[in-house]
Structures are given as structure tokens and as C-alpha cells.
Write a protein that holds these residues in place. Structure first.
Motif, PDB file in Angstrom:
ATOM      1  N   VAL A 112     -23.783 -19.690 -19.923  1.00 16.54           N
ATOM      2  CA  VAL A 112     -23.254 -18.758 -20.139  1.00 16.54           C
ATOM      3  C   VAL A 112     -22.991 -18.568 -18.835  1.00 16.54           C
ATOM      4  CG1 VAL A 112     -23.969 -18.506 -22.114  1.00 16.54           C
ATOM      5  CG2 VAL A 112     -24.616 -17.713 -20.655  1.00 16.54           C
ATOM      6  N   ALA A 113     -22.040 -17.310 -18.162  1.00 21.85           N
ATOM      7  CA  ALA A 113     -21.519 -16.657 -17.303  1.00 21.85           C
ATOM      8  C   ALA A 113     -22.987 -15.430 -16.880  1.00 21.85           C
ATOM      9  CB  ALA A 113     -20.375 -16.159 -16.943  1.00 21.85           C
ATOM     10  N   SER A 114     -23.756 -14.605 -16.147  1.00 25.18           N
ATOM     11  CA  SER A 114     -24.290 -13.524 -16.200  1.00 25.18           C
ATOM     12  C   SER A 114     -24.040 -12.561 -14.997  1.00 25.18           C
ATOM     13  CB  SER A 114     -25.892 -14.243 -16.262  1.00 25.18           C
ATOM     14  OG  SER A 114     -25.372 -14.778 -14.885  1.00 25.18           O
ATOM     15  N   VAL A 115     -23.968 -11.358 -15.325  1.00 25.94           N
ATOM     16  CA  VAL A 115     -24.318 -10.021 -14.356  1.00 25.94           C
ATOM     17  C   VAL A 115     -24.916  -9.619 -14.464  1.00 25.94           C
ATOM     18  CG1 VAL A 115     -22.835  -8.571 -13.116  1.00 25.94           C
ATOM     19  CG2 VAL A 115     -21.862 -11.036 -13.993  1.00 25.94           C
ATOM     20  N   VAL A 116     -26.092  -9.349 -13.553  1.00 28.17           N
ATOM     21  CA  VAL A 116     -26.705  -8.092 -13.018  1.00 28.17           C
ATOM     22  C   VAL A 116     -25.847  -6.856 -12.952  1.00 28.17           C
ATOM     23  CG1 VAL A 116     -29.341  -7.412 -13.000  1.00 28.17           C
ATOM     24  CG2 VAL A 116     -28.594  -9.391 -13.388  1.00 28.17           C
ATOM     25  N   PHE A 117     -26.003  -5.763 -13.144  1.00 24.02           N
ATOM     26  CA  PHE A 117     -25.175  -4.438 -12.558  1.00 24.02           C
ATOM     27  C   PHE A 117     -26.815  -3.348 -12.144  1.00 24.02           C
ATOM     28  CE2 PHE A 117     -23.828   0.096 -14.714  1.00 24.02           C
ATOM     29  CZ  PHE A 117     -23.250   0.091 -13.874  1.00 24.02           C
ATOM     30  N   PHE A 118     -26.736  -3.988 -10.814  1.00 22.29           N
ATOM     31  CA  PHE A 118     -27.009  -3.112  -9.694  1.00 22.29           C
ATOM     32  C   PHE A 118     -25.514  -2.274  -9.485  1.00 22.29           C
ATOM     33  CE2 PHE A 118     -28.539  -7.330  -9.674  1.00 22.29           C
ATOM     34  CZ  PHE A 118     -29.906  -7.287  -9.362  1.00 22.29           C
ATOM     35  N   THR A 119     -25.793  -0.499  -9.828  1.00 20.51           N
ATOM     36  CA  THR A 119     -24.445  -0.027  -9.998  1.00 20.51           C
ATOM     37  C   THR A 119     -23.795   0.003  -8.337  1.00 20.51           C
ATOM     38  OG1 THR A 119     -26.028   1.680 -11.228  1.00 20.51           O
ATOM     39  CG2 THR A 119     -24.152   2.498 -10.561  1.00 20.51           C
ATOM     40  N   THR A 120     -25.198   0.000  -7.215  1.00 13.40           N
ATOM     41  CA  THR A 120     -24.713   0.745  -6.213  1.00 13.40           C
ATOM     42  C   THR A 120     -23.415  -0.518  -5.786  1.00 13.40           C
ATOM     43  OG1 THR A 120     -26.235   2.167  -5.400  1.00 13.40           O
ATOM     44  CG2 THR A 120     -25.160   0.988  -3.922  1.00 13.40           C
ATOM     45  N   ARG A 121     -24.169  -1.614  -5.802  1.00 12.02           N
ATOM     46  CA  ARG A 121     -23.546  -2.961  -5.627  1.00 12.02           C
ATOM     47  C   ARG A 121     -21.985  -3.188  -6.603  1.00 12.02           C
ATOM     48  NH1 ARG A 121     -25.603  -7.948  -3.407  1.00 12.02           N
ATOM     49  NH2 ARG A 121     -23.626  -8.997  -4.292  1.00 12.02           N
ATOM     50  N   PHE A 122     -21.407  -2.359  -7.436  1.00  8.91           N
ATOM     51  CA  PHE A 122     -20.059  -2.559  -7.704  1.00  8.91           C
ATOM     52  C   PHE A 122     -19.461  -1.471  -8.017  1.00  8.91           C
ATOM     53  CE2 PHE A 122     -22.374  -5.344 -10.348  1.00  8.91           C
ATOM     54  CZ  PHE A 122     -22.493  -6.733 -10.076  1.00  8.91           C
ATOM     55  N   GLN A 123     -19.743  -0.762  -6.653  1.00 10.04           N
ATOM     56  CA  GLN A 123     -19.522   0.439  -6.329  1.00 10.04           C
ATOM     57  C   GLN A 123     -17.848   0.517  -4.608  1.00 10.04           C
ATOM     58  OE1 GLN A 123     -22.199   3.510  -5.474  1.00 10.04           O
ATOM     59  NE2 GLN A 123     -22.233   4.436  -7.303  1.00 10.04           N
ATOM     60  N   PRO A 124     -17.103   0.353  -4.994  1.00 11.47           N
ATOM     61  CA  PRO A 124     -15.653  -0.451  -4.059  1.00 11.47           C
ATOM     62  C   PRO A 124     -16.554  -0.200  -2.785  1.00 11.47           C
ATOM     63  CG  PRO A 124     -14.655   1.250  -5.385  1.00 11.47           C
ATOM     64  CD  PRO A 124     -16.289   1.415  -5.963  1.00 11.47           C
ATOM     65  N   GLU A 125     -16.450   0.951  -2.295  1.00 10.41           N
ATOM     66  CA  GLU A 125     -17.051   1.240  -1.181  1.00 10.41           C
ATOM     67  C   GLU A 125     -18.050   0.258  -0.167  1.00 10.41           C
ATOM     68  OE1 GLU A 125     -15.912   5.271  -2.872  1.00 10.41           O
ATOM     69  OE2 GLU A 125     -16.830   3.421  -2.664  1.00 10.41           O
ATOM     70  N   THR A 126     -19.055   0.120  -1.373  1.00 13.25           N
ATOM     71  CA  THR A 126     -20.723  -0.479  -1.299  1.00 13.25           C
ATOM     72  C   THR A 126     -19.711  -2.311  -1.315  1.00 13.25           C
ATOM     73  OG1 THR A 126     -21.675   0.830  -2.466  1.00 13.25           O
ATOM     74  CG2 THR A 126     -22.785  -1.312  -2.207  1.00 13.25           C
ATOM     75  N   GLU A 127     -19.508  -1.975  -1.573  1.00 15.18           N
ATOM     76  CA  GLU A 127     -18.594  -3.521  -1.619  1.00 15.18           C
ATOM     77  C   GLU A 127     -17.726  -4.106  -0.479  1.00 15.18           C
ATOM     78  OE1 GLU A 127     -17.447  -6.510  -4.896  1.00 15.18           O
ATOM     79  OE2 GLU A 127     -15.613  -4.765  -4.979  1.00 15.18           O
ATOM     80  N   GLU A 128     -17.559  -3.313   0.464  1.00 15.57           N
ATOM     81  CA  GLU A 128     -17.270  -3.047   1.580  1.00 15.57           C
ATOM     82  C   GLU A 128     -17.391  -3.419   2.375  1.00 15.57           C
ATOM     83  OE1 GLU A 128     -12.888  -1.766   3.836  1.00 15.57           O
ATOM     84  OE2 GLU A 128     -12.950  -0.952   2.029  1.00 15.57           O
ATOM     85  N   TRP A 129     -17.735  -2.099   2.696  1.00 17.27           N
ATOM     86  CA  TRP A 129     -19.112  -2.049   3.587  1.00 17.27           C
ATOM     87  C   TRP A 129     -19.987  -3.162   3.800  1.00 17.27           C
ATOM     88  CZ3 TRP A 129     -24.855  -1.323   4.200  1.00 17.27           C
ATOM     89  CH2 TRP A 129     -25.026  -1.121   4.852  1.00 17.27           C
ATOM     90  N   ILE A 130     -20.696  -3.720   2.509  1.00 23.68           N
ATOM     91  CA  ILE A 130     -21.943  -5.043   2.710  1.00 23.68           C
ATOM     92  C   ILE A 130     -21.043  -6.014   2.898  1.00 23.68           C
ATOM     93  CG2 ILE A 130     -22.378  -6.407   0.964  1.00 23.68           C
ATOM     94  CD1 ILE A 130     -23.939  -5.019  -0.861  1.00 23.68           C
ATOM     95  N   ALA A 131     -19.782  -6.343   2.767  1.00 20.19           N
ATOM     96  CA  ALA A 131     -19.354  -7.298   3.234  1.00 20.19           C
ATOM     97  C   ALA A 131     -18.795  -7.535   4.759  1.00 20.19           C
ATOM     98  CB  ALA A 131     -17.598  -7.645   2.849  1.00 20.19           C
ATOM     99  N   GLU A 132     -18.794  -6.492   5.207  1.00 20.54           N
ATOM    100  CA  GLU A 132     -18.492  -6.618   6.672  1.00 20.54           C
ATOM    101  C   GLU A 132     -20.097  -6.441   7.724  1.00 20.54           C
ATOM    102  OE1 GLU A 132     -16.965  -2.371   7.316  1.00 20.54           O
ATOM    103  OE2 GLU A 132     -14.590  -2.966   6.502  1.00 20.54           O
ATOM    104  N   GLN A 133     -20.838  -5.790   7.378  1.00 23.64           N
ATOM    105  CA  GLN A 133     -21.926  -6.163   7.753  1.00 23.64           C
ATOM    106  C   GLN A 133     -22.559  -6.886   7.714  1.00 23.64           C
ATOM    107  OE1 GLN A 133     -21.767  -3.448   9.555  1.00 23.64           O
ATOM    108  NE2 GLN A 133     -20.618  -2.450   7.904  1.00 23.64           N
TER     109      GLN A 133
END
Length: 295
Positions: A112-133
Motif C-alpha cells: 500500500v502507498a503511504s504519505v506522512v503529513f509533515f505540514t511544512t513539507r506540503f506547502q508549495p513555497e517550502t517544496e520549491e525552496w527545498i528542491a532549489e537548495q
């Protein structure tokens, strides 16, 4: 995808239920809670069924979202996975390595698929920033601080949470900090140091496999005027800070639901799956042991 909700507390009411109710690609069909009256009240608010038997809910849905204390979540997540339900879990995955490993293994064995909800990780600004860094690399050190006033502000809906009272900021907001640092700085080789601060405040020093170090300051007892969260990276390209997000918890949980749907469709694990949740649990357990030794 038919999805059910496990849990009826403040987080279920404020984030999970509204996000699932408003999501165009899931059928929010029911809720189960440890208190039947609370389940009926929440179900009535969203026009869904309240289940008395959690196994009956497992049998009638494709996935479950969980908003329960970590130890309860871990036990029910294992049962849900074995019943063939995909898992939309909350952080921390568990508060012992054994519990976290049981969830990750059950999800893997059941396919089965699983996702853990780390709130900050699922905010678009954070997601883009993490990918860039992460792409930039060359980071020398980082500092993350997650300072909440849950136990000092007087009006938090989470102030009476027994598991937060017992486990403190390390386990409640520590996962948020780690969810941002790990994809940028890489695997944690070891927790080099841990020390107590005021109230439930914890200070950690982490050594990362790539050579960088990071420090974390975590608290749920900060003065309200001092509360806030931030991450600063320093390295070869200079200094950068995690941008603030305009997105709230409901929007972030909707994105986590999108992530689970994508993992189900493609068969590709999400970066924040149960295996990642287990790794976060292992790091926190190592830090907790050092804090216990510190007195």
C-alpha cells in the motif's frame, strides 16, 4: 478514492476533515474515533457516516487518514495496511523505533502507498525552496528553530494533549525541522549532542553524512511573542532562509492527499512515506536517549 478518517480531535477537525471534505478527487465516506459521541458530531458536520467498528471502516474504504496520538496511530496503521488500505499518516509516525518499523514494514508487505503529513513539507513555497537548495549543494551548516507557545500561550487547542505533554517539543515539532533539513543536507550520521533548555525546549546538534552540521532549537513553551519557525542555511552559495508560506494547514493537507493519490496511481513512493517517517523516528529516539542521559 474512498477515504476514511481515524480521529476526532482538534487536528482532525481543523485540518483533516475540512481538507478531505473539500477535495475533488476523494470520496470522504466516514470517520471513526475513540469517543463515539465525538465521531458522530464530526460526521454530522460533514455529512458522512460515523463508524463504531474501525474494522468495518477499513473494509469499506481504499485509504485512511489518521489524526491520532502517535502510539495509537502506529497500531491502527498496521491494521489498516494489512486490510489493504493506503495510509495518509501524521507526524510523528510513532514515538518508538519498534512502532515506526512495524508501520513501515506493514505498508511494504501489503503493497500500500503511504504519505506522512509533515505540514511544512506540503506547502508549495517550502517544496520549491527545498528542491532549489538540494540542487545547489555545498552547504556548510544550518540552523532550524521551531518555537511554539502551546504550553505558554493559554489558548492552544493542543495544550491538553497528553502525548504532547509527555513527549514535548522534540517529538511534536522536531519532525517538522527534520523534514526540511534531511532532503537538503542529507542523511543524519549521528546526533552529536542534545541538551535541555527552558521548559520542554531541546537543543540538538546533528552531523550529516555529506559533512555538514545542523543545530535545532525546539520548544512548545516559548513566550508567545517569541514563537515562530525558521531555517537558515549557510554554504558555498551564501546564506538562504526558508520562505514564509501563505498556505494554511487545510491547503497543505489537501496537497498531502494529492501526494497519496499520485503514489497510488504511479506506484512510486513519495519522499515523505512511512520509510521516511521511520527514519525521522530513529533520529528523534537517538536524541531522546541523549536528553535522558543529560537529566
Amino acid at each position: 478514492m474512498r477515504i476514511g478518517l481515524l480521529g476526532t480531535g482538534p487536528w482532525a477537525q481543523l485540518a483533516h476533515a475540512p481538507a478531505l471534505d473539500g477535495h475533488a478527487e476523494v470520496d470522504f465516506v466516514g470517520v471513526w474515533g475513540r469517543r463515539a459521541d465525538a465521531a458522530k458530531e464530526l460526521a454530522g458536520r460533514h455529512g458522512i457516516r460515523a463508524y463504531d467498528d474501525v474494522n468495518a471502516l477499513f473494509a469499506e474504504v481504499d485509504a485512511v487518514a489518521v489524526a491520532l496520538p502517535p502510539a495509537v496511530q502506529a497500531e491502527l496503521a498496521v491494521r489498516a495496511a494489512r486490510a489493504g488500505c493506503h495510509l495518509l499518516l501524521d507526524k510523528p509516525l510513532a514515538t518508538t523505533v519498534e512502532q515506526g518499523r512495524a508501520v513501515a514494514e506493514a505498508a511494504r508487505e501489503a503493497g500500500v502507498a503511504s504519505v506522512v503529513f509533515f505540514t511544512t513539507r506540503f506547502q508549495p513555497e517550502t517544496e520549491e525552496w527545498i528542491a532549489e537548495q538540494a540542487a545547489a549543494g555545498g552547504w556548510f551548516t544550518a540552523h532550524a528553530q521551531w518555537l511554539g507557545a502551546v504550553f505558554s500561550g493559554g489558548d492552544s487547542p493542543f495544550a491538553n494533549s497528553p502525548w504532547r505533554r509527555e513527549k514535548g517539543a522534540l517529538w511534536d515539532v522536531g519532525p517538522h525541522a527534520l523534514s526540511v533539513l534531511l532532503p537538503v543536507l542529507g542523511e543524519v550520521r549521528r546526533v552529536a549532542a542534545a541538551a535541555h533548555g527552558p521548559g520542554d525546549t531541546a537543543h540538538l546538534v546533528l552531523e550529516h553524512a555529506g559533512g555538514a552540521s545542523s543545530t535545532l532549537t525546539l520548544s512548545l513553551t516559548a513566550p508567545p511573542a517569541a514563537a515562530g519557525a525558521g531555517v537558515e542555511l549557510r554554504g558555498e552559495t551564501g546564506v538562504t532562509r526558508l520562505p514564509a508560506s501563505a498556505q494554511g494547514a487545510v491547503s497543505a493537507f489537501a496537497r498531502a492527499t494529492d501526494a497519496l493519490l499520485a503514489a497510488v496511481r504511479t506506484g512510486r513512493p513519495h519522499p515523505c512515506d512511512a520509510a521516511f517517517g521511520l527514519r525521522v523516528t530513529e533520529i528523534l529516539a537517538e536524541a531522546d536517549a541523549l536528553l535522558s542521559t543529560a537529566g
